[in-house]
Scaffold this motif. Structure first.
Motif, PDB file in Angstrom:
ATOM      1  N   ASN A   1      69.382 -33.363  56.258  1.00  0.00           N
ATOM      2  CA  ASN A   1      69.418 -33.917  57.615  1.00  0.00           C
ATOM      3  C   ASN A   1      68.168 -33.547  58.410  1.00  0.00           C
ATOM      4  O   ASN A   1      67.636 -34.370  59.152  1.00  0.00           O
ATOM      5  CB  ASN A   1      70.682 -33.483  58.365  1.00  0.00           C
TER       6      ASN A   1
ATOM      7  N   TYR B   1      81.114 -35.073  53.904  1.00  0.00           N
ATOM      8  CA  TYR B   1      80.022 -35.677  54.675  1.00  0.00           C
ATOM      9  C   TYR B   1      79.595 -36.953  53.980  1.00  0.00           C
ATOM     10  O   TYR B   1      79.497 -36.992  52.761  1.00  0.00           O
ATOM     11  CB  TYR B   1      78.816 -34.731  54.782  1.00  0.00           C
TER      12      TYR B   1
ATOM     13  N   VAL C   1      77.028 -37.267  58.268  1.00  0.00           N
ATOM     14  CA  VAL C   1      77.956 -36.862  59.323  1.00  0.00           C
ATOM     15  C   VAL C   1      79.339 -36.637  58.742  1.00  0.00           C
ATOM     16  O   VAL C   1      79.672 -37.115  57.689  1.00  0.00           O
ATOM     17  CB  VAL C   1      78.038 -37.903  60.458  1.00  0.00           C
TER      18      VAL C   1
END
Length: 60
Positions: A17, A50, A60
């Motif tokens: 991320n 996720y 997310v």
């Protein structure tokens, strides 16, 4: 150039991320540049609930 990504799912989540946010902007760009297996990343992170959100360009 292949760079090894962390095997630990939580570390992988953080690294991926962060790299997408700061350097690559998409998972595909990260995988291409780092010679990483997109499906392996997705499956590893799916194991900790996720999923990749294409519109947000992050897990997310």
């Amino acid at each position: 150039m292949q760079m090894n990504l962390p095997k630990d799912p939580m570390l992988l989540l953080s690294v991926v991320n962060t790299k997408i946010r700061d350097y690559y902007h998409t998972l595909d760009a990260l995988c291409e540049d780092m010679d990483a297996d997109r499906d392996e990343i997705i499956n590893t992170l799916k194991g900790i609930d996720y999923e990749y959100d294409e519109s947000r360009h992050q897990f997310v």
